[in-house]
Design a protein around this motif. Structure first.
Motif, mmCIF file in Angstrom:
data_model
loop_
_atom_site.group_PDB
_atom_site.id
_atom_site.type_symbol
_atom_site.label_atom_id
_atom_site.label_comp_id
_atom_site.label_asym_id
_atom_site.label_seq_id
_atom_site.Cartn_x
_atom_site.Cartn_y
_atom_site.Cartn_z
ATOM 1 N N THR B 380 45.391 -33.874 -38.025
ATOM 2 C CA THR B 380 44.733 -34.221 -39.207
ATOM 3 C C THR B 380 43.468 -35.405 -39.138
ATOM 4 O O THR B 380 43.742 -35.891 -37.900
ATOM 5 C CB THR B 380 45.414 -34.935 -40.320
ATOM 6 N N GLU B 381 42.356 -35.210 -39.851
ATOM 7 C CA GLU B 381 41.148 -36.004 -39.671
ATOM 8 C C GLU B 381 40.410 -35.849 -38.278
ATOM 9 O O GLU B 381 39.866 -36.645 -37.712
ATOM 10 C CB GLU B 381 41.692 -37.369 -40.056
ATOM 11 N N ASN B 382 40.944 -34.862 -37.560
ATOM 12 C CA ASN B 382 40.211 -34.664 -36.339
ATOM 13 C C ASN B 382 38.698 -34.071 -36.511
ATOM 14 O O ASN B 382 38.448 -33.225 -37.685
ATOM 15 C CB ASN B 382 40.870 -33.544 -35.313
ATOM 16 N N VAL B 383 37.728 -34.456 -35.753
ATOM 17 C CA VAL B 383 36.379 -33.724 -35.967
ATOM 18 C C VAL B 383 36.146 -32.814 -34.539
ATOM 19 O O VAL B 383 36.430 -33.174 -33.500
ATOM 20 C CB VAL B 383 35.240 -34.823 -35.591
ATOM 21 N N ASN B 406 49.444 -33.867 -45.639
ATOM 22 C CA ASN B 406 48.969 -34.501 -46.813
ATOM 23 C C ASN B 406 47.685 -34.129 -47.368
ATOM 24 O O ASN B 406 47.258 -34.723 -47.831
ATOM 25 C CB ASN B 406 49.363 -35.884 -46.794
ATOM 26 N N GLY B 407 47.559 -32.778 -47.127
ATOM 27 C CA GLY B 407 46.300 -32.200 -47.873
ATOM 28 C C GLY B 407 45.039 -32.786 -47.345
ATOM 29 O O GLY B 407 43.794 -32.470 -47.812
ATOM 30 N N VAL B 408 45.090 -33.299 -46.014
ATOM 31 C CA VAL B 408 43.917 -33.471 -45.101
ATOM 32 C C VAL B 408 43.957 -32.889 -43.894
ATOM 33 O O VAL B 408 44.702 -33.144 -43.186
ATOM 34 C CB VAL B 408 43.974 -35.137 -45.033
ATOM 35 N N ILE B 425 37.123 -32.687 -49.437
ATOM 36 C CA ILE B 425 38.165 -31.450 -48.763
ATOM 37 C C ILE B 425 37.548 -30.256 -49.228
ATOM 38 O O ILE B 425 37.239 -30.313 -50.401
ATOM 39 C CB ILE B 425 39.257 -31.880 -49.292
ATOM 40 N N GLY B 426 37.426 -29.371 -48.416
ATOM 41 C CA GLY B 426 37.032 -27.982 -48.661
ATOM 42 C C GLY B 426 37.702 -27.336 -49.590
ATOM 43 O O GLY B 426 38.884 -27.522 -49.373
ATOM 44 N N PRO B 476 44.249 -25.487 -43.909
ATOM 45 C CA PRO B 476 44.253 -25.167 -45.373
ATOM 46 C C PRO B 476 43.361 -26.383 -46.163
ATOM 47 O O PRO B 476 42.904 -25.902 -47.478
ATOM 48 C CB PRO B 476 45.693 -25.519 -45.733
ATOM 49 N N ALA B 477 42.899 -27.235 -45.527
ATOM 50 C CA ALA B 477 41.991 -28.394 -46.309
ATOM 51 C C ALA B 477 41.174 -29.074 -45.168
ATOM 52 O O ALA B 477 41.239 -30.018 -44.861
ATOM 53 C CB ALA B 477 43.112 -29.503 -46.961
ATOM 54 N N PRO B 478 40.365 -27.998 -44.834
ATOM 55 C CA PRO B 478 39.162 -28.485 -44.037
ATOM 56 C C PRO B 478 38.262 -29.642 -44.838
ATOM 57 O O PRO B 478 37.960 -29.637 -46.009
ATOM 58 C CB PRO B 478 38.301 -27.202 -43.853
#
Lengths: 238, 498, 263
Positions: B380-383, B406-408, B425-426, B476-478
């Motif tokens: 999560t939240e990685n770039v 959690n959707g992120v 969030i895409g 699922p949530a880019p």
């Protein structure tokens, strides 16, 4: 002098020239007249080195154009029908380019522009020129190299009568200087008394020579013209 | 700084052996000069020391030296062999070590502080250990320590520690096998040292071990022609702190083997094999270190519950080089790390239950290598940006891992970024495809298509409609590039409202 | 008459081509993009390596495309003047070669707009000079391709369609075929043939050279076959060779096509 013997040329199986013989004398204006598709322009293109004849030979200033194309082209100057130029170059740039190409003196392009009455186009892009102005610019380009042989394919179509007359005067003067001038035209009547010779081209060959001071008044009359037997013999001798 | 008291007994003992000692000093001083002249290593922090002038004069005149021993206590203390001074020192005292070369090997078997003046060097004779710390609560400070043996099987090291609560700080360690070897200790502190491994193999002269290539404890050794030890080597330890060290040219920079509850922070490790190497070590923390130009920045293997946070794994290039390789390690947390310009940025193999959050994985040849048989890892939240291949999955089944928490999800630089509700969030899932898949193994020349526009085109197409039979990761949530700004704005708004 | 013996003809054509290119819209757009790209590399690239990578992308997509379009435009731009031009004492081959060198020279100048800002971004002169020369060679190959398409086609539209199709084939098509062909077990047994096909495509040769040699990305394919190893080890040399071969062959093809023209 231009001599063409037994020129034959086909495009996509259609025979355009069928053994055309032609001779244009030095110091004279020779007209090549005929209907569309008669083979006038193809003959001019063969002489100008743009098209290769399937058979026969063409000599310009005694140089066989098929054998030494570049040497032949050095001795002639050709004005195509409706000349087109690089749209974004100016008249001056165009004249200077052709001048450099033919190795003429740097002052000559300006003089030729003046002679053709287009000194105003020096800084004007050719795309902005009218048809007539383009013809006159073409005339300046024709005269630029001072070549001994001048080939003009339907000149004057876009020129007004005054400039058509001026064109004839210029060509007469060039012929008087000993140049060979070969002109194809539809405007036959205007050349009455101007040309020294007039050759009638039909179906890919020269059918006869017309009298230069008694040319047909219009194109229909030319179409109806039936050569006498003697005329054909004259041409065959050529 | 206090000097160790010189007792009468020690003076008498010195009187008996003074002739031997005189010869020893003479040779020692001569050797020191020669060795210093030939030393290939010049420290950035400590200028290589020569034997001081007064030492040489004393060596040339043993009788005068004996007289001086009797009448000058401070001078006596300074000219005694260091081991004698250590033996003679009272526990918990501090021995000040003057500038110049002092011969090892030393054994410290009582709580002491050895503090060096500028230019003080302890030099081994290229056999065994240079300094052995066999007592608790010993401190080595401001020393240059060189010249250990090169036998991996005998654990040769510049500093070999078996005592607890040892501190080694501000030292320069060079020309040795292992830098600091911590064996079965706890509470050791290795702070702000410069450790440079031995980079050349002696043609002759220095004794080397035949058959280097095996090790005593699951520790991979370097190639047979590479005789290097580790910068900081820990075996069977607990609660150590490795902080602020500059380590280079060793086999591994910081090595943990069966070592738990230890912490490595603010170290700079470069030009090694593995900058950081864990084997069977649990609940350790690696924080704010920089690992660059190594074969692998970090290798965490067979370990559990590690915290890897705020580190920089940079420019670890070369064939099969990695930023961070994680093998068979579970329940670790990888947070806020920067993994850039590596051959392979992050690599996970047979790992379960790890949390990978807020890392920047950028400009690598392969951004994320994610192999088979792993599940419950959370990303999560990685770039992921600027990688030539964003992911390599080897065609394996990777659906049991979470690519959003959690959707992120994560930011993928080649994502579509459709975000109609502007929440950062895409709106559509992002599919990251590995087109080469198993071909990497079956047909390695496929790598010649790296960076090909054709591959990019297919990846682009796969984002719109999944290509059947091609392995891909589905987030699922880019995240969009605006995600962090939007979240910060919302947080400040919420704080304002409160 | 050859280039050497009749320099004034060559010089005249060369100068005219320079002038034509300078007032060409494709070229003007490309110059603006090159400058924009250079400034963008300076402003947005994080370090010298990123700058190099950015320029590599620009070269791969834009330099190849614009040099191709410049070639097409040059061949087709004065088509209506050919009756006048080609009735001059001028070898058609000289005409095409002069066009090629004029375009090559002017691309060399314009690419500086792309590369000079990168120098201020911290890239080393040596690496930039190498990348510049390779980009210029890429431009040469695609100028020649543009000329070939231009002289091959009957009109401007046909020339553009032919050229862009060829560009897409080289940029994407060959690699797509290679990607799918790599799954074929028969081909997997002869990786040299597969590799050689990529080597012959100047865009692939450029990409491999730029990625694995200039950007020093570790080439995992290098050790797979002797040919692959040789390619990686001599990527710059090979690209230079293949680009020159393409440029030479296509310029020759273009002049052969013009020789056949009858107008």
């Amino acid at each position: 002098m231009i001599v063409a013997r037994d020129l034959r040329k086909s495009f996509a199986g259609k025979e355009v020239l069928r053994g055309l013989n032609l001779r244009a004398q030095r110091g004279a204006i020779t007209l090549l007249v005929g209907a569309n598709g008669a083979g006038k322009s193809t003959t001019m293109k063969i002489l100008a080195g743009l098209v290769k004849a399937d058979r026969g030979s063409a000599h310009v200033n005694r140089i066989d154009i098929a054998h030494d194309r570049l040497a032949a082209l050095r001795s002639l100057s050709y004005l195509p029908q409706s000349p087109s130029f690089h749209a974004r170059l100016t008249g001056g740039e165009l004249l200077r380019f052709y001048g450099q190409l033919r190795g003429v003196a740097p002052s000559r392009p300006g003089a030729m522009l003046e002679l053709a009455g287009v000194q105003d186009v020096e800084r004007v892009r050719t795309a902005a020129l009218s048809g007539g102005m383009r013809q006159r610019l073409g005339l300046a380009l024709l005269l630029l190299p001072d070549a001994p042989v001048l080939l003009l394919d339907e000149p004057g179509l876009s020129l007004d009568p005054r400039w058509r007359k001026r064109l004839q005067e210029i060509l007469q003067s060039e012929a008087e200087r000993g140049k060979t001038v070969l002109v194809t035209t539809h405007l036959i009547a205007e050349w009455n008394g101007v040309a020294d010779h007039c050759l009638l081209c039909r179906e890919g060959r020269i059918e006869c020579e017309l009298h230069p001071n008694d040319l047909p008044h219009d194109f229909e009359e030319l179409e109806r013209f039936a050569p006498r037997e003697g005329d054909r013999e004259n041409v065959a001798a050529v | 700084m206090t000097l160790a008291p010189v007792t009468l007994r020690s003076v008498l003992r010195l009187g008996v052996v003074r002739a031997v000692r005189a010869r020893y000093f003479l040779r020692s001083a001569r050797d020191s000069r020669a060795a210093n002249d030939d030393s290939p290593f010049v420290s950035r922090r400590v200028v290589s020391a020569r034997a001081p002038k007064h030492t040489r004069e004393v060596a040339c005149a043993p009788q005068a030296f004996a007289a001086l021993l009797l009448f000058s206590q401070p001078l006596l203390a300074a000219t005694l062999p260091l081991q004698q001074r250590i033996d003679a020192a009272a526990p918990h005292s501090t021995i000040r070590i003057e500038a110049g070369v002092h011969n090892g090997a030393l054994v410290i078997n009582k709580p002491l502080t050895l503090a060096g003046d500028a230019g003080a060097e302890i030099r081994g004779d290229h056999t065994g250990k240079v300094v052995t710390i066999a007592a608790n609560d010993v401190t080595l400070r401001d020393l240059r320590i060189t010249g250990s043996g090169l036998k991996l099987l005998e654990d040769d090291a510049a500093v070999f520690v078996t005592g607890n609560r040892v501190t080694i700080e501000h030292c320069v360690i060079a020309n040795s096998l292992h830098g600091v070897y911590l064996k079965k200790v706890s509470g050791a502190r290795v702070l702000e040292n410069r450790i440079q491994g031995k980079t050349t193999i002696p043609v002759s002269g220095e004794p080397v071990e035949k058959g280097v290539g095996q090790s005593t404890e699951n520790c991979d050794t370097a190639l047979l022609n590479n005789w290097r030890g580790n910068g900081v080597h820990q075996w069977n330890c607990d609660g150590n702190l490795i902080r602020g060290n500059d380590i280079s040219d060793t086999r591994d920079g910081i090595y943990f083997s069966f070592t738990n509850n230890s912490r490595a922070e603010n170290n700079y490790v470069h030009q090694t094999r593995y900058g950081l190497h864990y084997m069977y070590s649990d609940t350790n923390a690696v924080v704010n270190n920089t690992f660059s130009d190594n074969a692998a920045g970090g290798a965490i293997m067979f370990s559990k519950e590690a915290l890897v946070r705020g580190n920089r794994f940079l420019s670890n290039r070369g064939q099969r080089a990695y930023g961070l390789i994680v093998q068979s390690s579970d329940r670790c947390r990888f947070e806020d790390n920067v993994v850039e310009k590596d051959a392979v940025g992050l690599s996970f193999n047979q790992c379960n239950g790890n949390e990978i959050a807020r890392n920047r994985v950028c400009d690598n040849y392969i951004g994320l290598k994610f192999a088979a048989n792993q599940d419950s890892n959370q990303f999560t939240e990685n770039v992921f940006a600027g990688n030539l291949h964003t992911v390599e999955t080897g065609g394996s089944d990777i659906e049991q891992n979470a690519w959003a928490v959690n959707g992120v999800g994560n930011l993928w630089d080649n994502g579509a970024e459709i975000d109609l509700n502007h929440d950062g969030i895409g709106d559509l899932p992002h599919r990251e495809v590995d087109l080469f898949g198993l071909l990497r193994r079956n047909f390695p020349p496929i790598a010649f298509l790296s960076g090909s526009p054709a591959v990019k085109l297919l990846q682009f197409a796969n984002q719109r409609a999944q290509i059947p039979g091609v392995s891909s990761i589905e987030d699922p949530a880019p995240l969009t590039r605006e995600f962090w700004k939007i979240r910060a704005r919302r947080a400040s708004t919420a704080a304002g409202a409160r | 008459m050859s280039l050497r013996s009749d320099m004034h003809v060559s010089r005249a054509v060369f100068r005219r081509e320079l002038r034509s290119v300078v007032i060409n819209r494709y070229f003007q757009v490309f110059s603006a993009l090159a400058l924009l790209g250079g400034v963008a590399a300076l402003l947005f690239a994080e370090d010298a390596n990123a700058t190099g990578f950015f320029i590599l992308q620009v070269a791969l997509y834009f330099v190849s495309l614009f040099s191709l379009l410049a070639g097409v435009s040059s061949a087709q731009g004065e088509r209506e003047e050919w009756p006048l031009l080609l009735s001059q004492p001028l070898r058609r081959r000289t005409f095409v070669i002069c066009k090629f060198f004029a375009l090559f020279s002017i691309f060399g100048s314009v690419l500086l707009l792309l590369f000079v800002p990168a120098f201020f971004a911290g890239a080393t002169l040596a690496s930039l000079a190498l990348l510049f020369s390779q980009t210029l060679l890429l431009a040469a190959a695609f100028v020649a391709l543009g000329l070939a398409c231009g002289f091959l086609a009957r009109d401007r539209a046909q020339a553009l369609i032919t050229a862009v199709s060829a560009w897409l084939l080289m940029l994407v098509g060959i690699d797509l075929v290679a990607l799918f062909a790599a799954r074929w077990p028969v081909l997997q047994r002869v990786p040299e043939i597969w590799t050689a096909c990529l080597m012959l495509n100047p865009l692939d040769a450029f990409r491999i050279e730029a990625l694995f040699a200039l950007q020093q990305i570790p080439a995992e394919a290098a050790g797979t076959t002797p040919l692959a190893a040789w390619w990686i080890a001599h990527a710059a040399l090979w690209f230079g060779f293949i680009a020159l071969v393409w440029a030479g062959a296509l310029t020759h093809f273009a002049s052969a096509r013009l020789k056949q023209w009858e107008g």
